[in-house]
Scaffold this motif. Structure first.
Motif, PDB file in Angstrom:
ATOM      1  N   LEU A 105       6.223  13.875 -12.913  1.00 32.15           N
ATOM      2  CA  LEU A 105       5.003  13.775 -12.110  1.00 32.15           C
ATOM      3  C   LEU A 105       4.864  12.390 -11.479  1.00 32.15           C
ATOM      4  N   PHE A 106       5.260  11.366 -12.220  1.00 31.84           N
ATOM      5  CA  PHE A 106       5.171  10.006 -11.687  1.00 31.84           C
ATOM      6  C   PHE A 106       6.125   9.821 -10.509  1.00 31.84           C
ATOM      7  N   GLU A 107       7.318  10.379 -10.622  1.00 29.16           N
ATOM      8  CA  GLU A 107       8.268  10.297  -9.512  1.00 29.16           C
ATOM      9  C   GLU A 107       7.758  11.065  -8.301  1.00 29.16           C
ATOM     10  N   ALA A 108       7.115  12.204  -8.547  1.00 31.59           N
ATOM     11  CA  ALA A 108       6.574  12.996  -7.439  1.00 31.59           C
ATOM     12  C   ALA A 108       5.393  12.300  -6.774  1.00 31.59           C
ATOM     13  N   LEU A 109       4.731  11.417  -7.514  1.00 33.25           N
ATOM     14  CA  LEU A 109       3.575  10.701  -6.968  1.00 33.25           C
ATOM     15  C   LEU A 109       3.981   9.620  -5.968  1.00 33.25           C
ATOM     16  N   LYS A 110       5.122   9.003  -6.188  1.00 34.62           N
ATOM     17  CA  LYS A 110       5.518   7.835  -5.399  1.00 34.62           C
ATOM     18  C   LYS A 110       5.533   8.077  -3.890  1.00 34.62           C
ATOM     19  N   PRO A 111       6.112   9.181  -3.396  1.00 32.06           N
ATOM     20  CA  PRO A 111       6.116   9.374  -1.938  1.00 32.06           C
ATOM     21  C   PRO A 111       4.728   9.573  -1.341  1.00 32.06           C
ATOM     22  N   GLN A 112       3.744   9.914  -2.167  1.00 32.84           N
ATOM     23  CA  GLN A 112       2.405  10.197  -1.667  1.00 32.84           C
ATOM     24  C   GLN A 112       1.490   8.971  -1.676  1.00 32.84           C
ATOM     25  N   VAL A 113       1.998   7.847  -2.168  1.00 29.66           N
ATOM     26  CA  VAL A 113       1.163   6.656  -2.306  1.00 29.66           C
ATOM     27  C   VAL A 113       0.781   6.110  -0.931  1.00 29.66           C
ATOM     28  N   ASP A 114      -0.488   5.784  -0.768  1.00 31.34           N
ATOM     29  CA  ASP A 114      -0.995   5.177   0.461  1.00 31.34           C
ATOM     30  C   ASP A 114      -0.728   3.672   0.402  1.00 31.34           C
ATOM     31  N   GLU A 115       0.216   3.198   1.196  1.00 33.10           N
ATOM     32  CA  GLU A 115       0.604   1.790   1.130  1.00 33.10           C
ATOM     33  C   GLU A 115      -0.537   0.864   1.534  1.00 33.10           C
ATOM     34  N   LEU A 116      -1.376   1.295   2.466  1.00 39.25           N
ATOM     35  CA  LEU A 116      -2.507   0.461   2.872  1.00 39.25           C
ATOM     36  C   LEU A 116      -3.466   0.256   1.704  1.00 39.25           C
ATOM     37  N   ALA A 117      -3.737   1.326   0.955  1.00 35.81           N
ATOM     38  CA  ALA A 117      -4.624   1.208  -0.208  1.00 35.81           C
ATOM     39  C   ALA A 117      -4.027   0.275  -1.250  1.00 35.81           C
ATOM     40  N   VAL A 118      -2.707   0.339  -1.418  1.00 28.20           N
ATOM     41  CA  VAL A 118      -2.043  -0.540  -2.380  1.00 28.20           C
ATOM     42  C   VAL A 118      -2.143  -1.994  -1.928  1.00 28.20           C
ATOM     43  N   LYS A 119      -1.973  -2.247  -0.632  1.00 31.01           N
ATOM     44  CA  LYS A 119      -2.073  -3.615  -0.115  1.00 31.01           C
ATOM     45  C   LYS A 119      -3.486  -4.168  -0.294  1.00 31.01           C
ATOM     46  N   GLN A 120      -4.482  -3.335  -0.045  1.00 31.32           N
ATOM     47  CA  GLN A 120      -5.867  -3.778  -0.242  1.00 31.32           C
ATOM     48  C   GLN A 120      -6.139  -4.085  -1.716  1.00 31.32           C
ATOM     49  N   THR A 121      -5.574  -3.263  -2.584  1.00 29.19           N
ATOM     50  CA  THR A 121      -5.741  -3.499  -4.019  1.00 29.19           C
ATOM     51  C   THR A 121      -5.023  -4.772  -4.444  1.00 29.19           C
ATOM     52  N   PHE A 122      -3.841  -4.998  -3.890  1.00 28.59           N
ATOM     53  CA  PHE A 122      -3.091  -6.222  -4.172  1.00 28.59           C
ATOM     54  C   PHE A 122      -3.898  -7.454  -3.769  1.00 28.59           C
ATOM     55  N   ALA A 123      -4.544  -7.398  -2.605  1.00 26.12           N
ATOM     56  CA  ALA A 123      -5.362  -8.530  -2.156  1.00 26.12           C
ATOM     57  C   ALA A 123      -6.530  -8.774  -3.112  1.00 26.12           C
ATOM     58  N   SER A 124      -7.125  -7.692  -3.620  1.00 23.20           N
ATOM     59  CA  SER A 124      -8.236  -7.861  -4.563  1.00 23.20           C
ATOM     60  C   SER A 124      -7.754  -8.479  -5.874  1.00 23.20           C
ATOM     61  N   LEU A 125      -6.538  -8.146  -6.285  1.00 26.78           N
ATOM     62  CA  LEU A 125      -5.987  -8.724  -7.515  1.00 26.78           C
ATOM     63  C   LEU A 125      -5.726 -10.219  -7.352  1.00 26.78           C
ATOM     64  N   LEU A 126      -5.257 -10.623  -6.179  1.00 28.68           N
ATOM     65  CA  LEU A 126      -5.072 -12.052  -5.930  1.00 28.68           C
ATOM     66  C   LEU A 126      -6.397 -12.794  -6.081  1.00 28.68           C
ATOM     67  N   GLY A 127      -7.448 -12.228  -5.491  1.00 31.62           N
ATOM     68  CA  GLY A 127      -8.755 -12.864  -5.593  1.00 31.62           C
ATOM     69  C   GLY A 127      -9.278 -12.911  -7.013  1.00 31.62           C
ATOM     70  N   TYR A 128      -8.887 -11.950  -7.827  1.00 32.31           N
ATOM     71  CA  TYR A 128      -9.354 -11.906  -9.217  1.00 32.31           C
ATOM     72  C   TYR A 128      -8.565 -12.859 -10.111  1.00 32.31           C
ATOM     73  N   TYR A 129      -7.243 -12.876  -9.960  1.00 30.63           N
ATOM     74  CA  TYR A 129      -6.398 -13.583 -10.922  1.00 30.63           C
ATOM     75  C   TYR A 129      -6.195 -15.065 -10.612  1.00 30.63           C
ATOM     76  N   ILE A 130      -6.143 -15.436  -9.346  1.00 29.89           N
ATOM     77  CA  ILE A 130      -5.835 -16.833  -9.026  1.00 29.89           C
ATOM     78  C   ILE A 130      -6.824 -17.806  -9.671  1.00 29.89           C
ATOM     79  N   PRO A 131      -8.148 -17.544  -9.631  1.00 26.69           N
ATOM     80  CA  PRO A 131      -9.064 -18.482 -10.309  1.00 26.69           C
ATOM     81  C   PRO A 131      -8.904 -18.505 -11.827  1.00 26.69           C
ATOM     82  N   LYS A 132      -8.181 -17.535 -12.390  1.00 26.94           N
ATOM     83  CA  LYS A 132      -8.045 -17.443 -13.842  1.00 26.94           C
ATOM     84  C   LYS A 132      -6.716 -18.005 -14.338  1.00 26.94           C
TER      85      LYS A 132
END
Length: 493
Positions: free
Chosen positions: A390-417
């Motif tokens: 199921l995890f392998e089947a999920l990969k082609p369906q991932v929205d790359e834009l959503a992942v990039k937005q999430t990545f940006a939010s993680l930078l904002g969360y972790y860098i000050p820590k």
């Protein structure tokens, strides 16, 4: 004289209580109503986002002995509603509830604005907090008079054990970011088998974007769980409107499925608002040690197999060693979790009814809870084995834009820590760049040299930072204090 007193109480506010969120304000208002009902004529007004016309109509036509609201909402009304501002002009008492959380949420300006408007000489101000942080000490100098009093409610009293001390706590350090989703799914499956028919899992994520994205992913992986597609998923985070968060919490608390999961990034909600649960999973480091303690204290379902899991990546280990040292963590490797899950699945398949608590079949017999929701379908072990597929089947369906937005939010969360993690910002950035692999993407995220330069770092320093990181982890995959490191080397000599 009585008429004048009646007019005064209708025209002026007596007590103002400010708190961090709409949900917390509602909770306080409900508790305060129980108190004011004992006094004839006393009334309470709740002022939160989303109900402006109704709130103002009640405020203008009825008594306003106690007003409960959020700083931003009260400030907005003070600045834009003349009738409201006049009613607040003679307020005698101002109470700041959960002040440390309000400061964490960035509400300092709103708090100062409300305090500055109210009559200072004749006002009594109370600040309630469970922790004395540096921002709070700074706020006290502005919000209170120089000769203020500090009252410790536990002074002279034996302090009872903290609720989290009774919760079994485990930590897992994942070797790769791509292990996050499979490991989370296995933890949910483990709880469903450990607490069959009453599993309620809360997953706390670093940011709202992670909660939003992982809710979608876990729904896709749900067929591999013991409860299968009957597992219900809920999400509460800042991207939802206040009314939507309230509705989502109500749906979660009243969920009868016996196999429900809530993903949340909120730091201000209290235990009562989450309701009882069987397991708390903290994905990534929490905002602070205090917030982590509050979160795991919510695992309070009576007679359940209570457990809290802290799931970290390798570069996050420093937080465990330095910030959460007082917590009695037990290591839980991915292999150990897999073995335990296999045994529980075999037990369930050998006799499904025997794996459920006696009360569940009895309740089903009375048709109080639908059996098709509570009972696991046969073949639990076989369903668990489909997780990699199921995890392998999920990969082609991932929205790359959503992942990039999430990545940006993680930078904002972790860098000050980075200080809490005891690593450099370069290590934090590299760890976040590797994170998209958790969503099944190939390769790391891109961070421009300009962004790195603005943080005051140069790429040429990466080798030195990496060397420092290796010294911190001692080459063994776990963070150690400098004293521990030097003792280890002396022992080898």
């Amino acid at each position: 004289m009585e008429d004048r007193a009646r007019l005064f109480t209708r025209g002026h506010v007596g007590v103002v209580i400010l708190t961090s969120t709409r949900e917390r304000a509602t909770e306080i208002a409900n508790d305060a109503l129980k108190l004011v009902q004992r006094y004839e004529g006393f009334e309470l007004r709740l002022l939160v986002d989303g109900e402006r016309k109704t709130q103002m109509r009640e405020f203008m036509t009825r008594r306003r002995d106690v007003v409960v609201g959020t700083p931003g909402r009260i400030r907005d009304l003070l600045e834009n509603e003349d009738e409201f501002a006049r009613g607040m002009a003679k307020t005698k008492m101002l109470i700041f509830d959960d002040t440390a959380t309000m400061l964490t949420l960035g509400l300092r300006d709103d708090m100062d604005a409300v305090s500055a408007y109210l009559p200072d000489p004749a006002r009594v101000t109370w600040i309630y907090t469970t922790e004395l942080t540096l921002p709070l000490r700074q706020a006290v100098r502005t919000l209170l008079s120089p000769n203020h009093l500090f009252i410790h409610e536990g002074e002279g009293v034996d302090t009872p054990p903290e609720p989290w001390e009774h919760v079994k706590q485990y930590h897992t350090v994942l070797p790769h970011a791509s292990d996050q989703l499979p490991h989370l799914t296995k933890l949910i499956a483990h709880d469903q088998l450990s607490n069959p028919g009453r599993s309620r899992v809360v997953i706390f994520t670093p940011t709202a974007r992670v909660a939003q994205l992982f809710t979608t992913f876990l729904r896709h992986l749900a067929p591999s769980l013991p409860a299968g597609g009957r597992t219900t998923f809920h999400e509460v985070h800042s991207t939802l409107q206040p009314g939507e968060r309230t509705a989502a919490l109500h749906t979660w608390v009243s969920d009868p499925s016996g196999s429900s999961v809530l993903l949340s990034s909120e730091i201000s909600l209290k235990a009562e608002q989450y309701g009882p649960c069987t397991r708390i999973i903290q994905l990534g480091i929490p905002p602070s040690a205090e917030i982590y303690a509050q979160r795991i204290s919510r695992a309070c379902l009576p007679s359940a197999d209570l457990r809290a899991d802290l799931v970290l990546l390798q570069w996050e280990i420093g937080f465990l060693s330095w910030i959460l040292g007082q917590h009695p963590f037990h290591p839980c490797t991915t292999a150990e979790l897999g073995e335990s899950l296999t045994l529980l699945a075999e037990k369930s398949d050998s006799g499904p009814l025997t794996s459920f608590p006696p009360s569940v079949p009895a309740t089903e017999a009375l048709d109080q809870v639908p059996a098709e929701i509570r009972q696991f379908d046969p073949g639990v072990a076989a369903r668990l084995a489909t997780l990699p597929e199921l995890f392998e089947a999920l990969k082609p369906q991932v929205d790359e834009l959503a992942v990039k937005q999430t990545f940006a939010s993680l930078l904002g969360y972790y860098i000050p820590k980075s200080g809490d993690l005891r690593v450099s910002r370069q290590v934090v950035i590299q760890g976040c760049k590797d994170w998209p692999r958790a969503c099944g993407l190939q390769g790391e995220a891109y961070v421009s040299p300009e962004f790195v330069r603005r943080l005051g770092m140069e790429d040429t320093r990466g080798k030195r930072f990496a060397s420092a990181w290796k010294e911190r982890v001692g080459g063994m995959g776990m963070a150690v204090r400098p004293r521990m490191l030097s003792e280890r080397f002396r022992t080898r000599e």
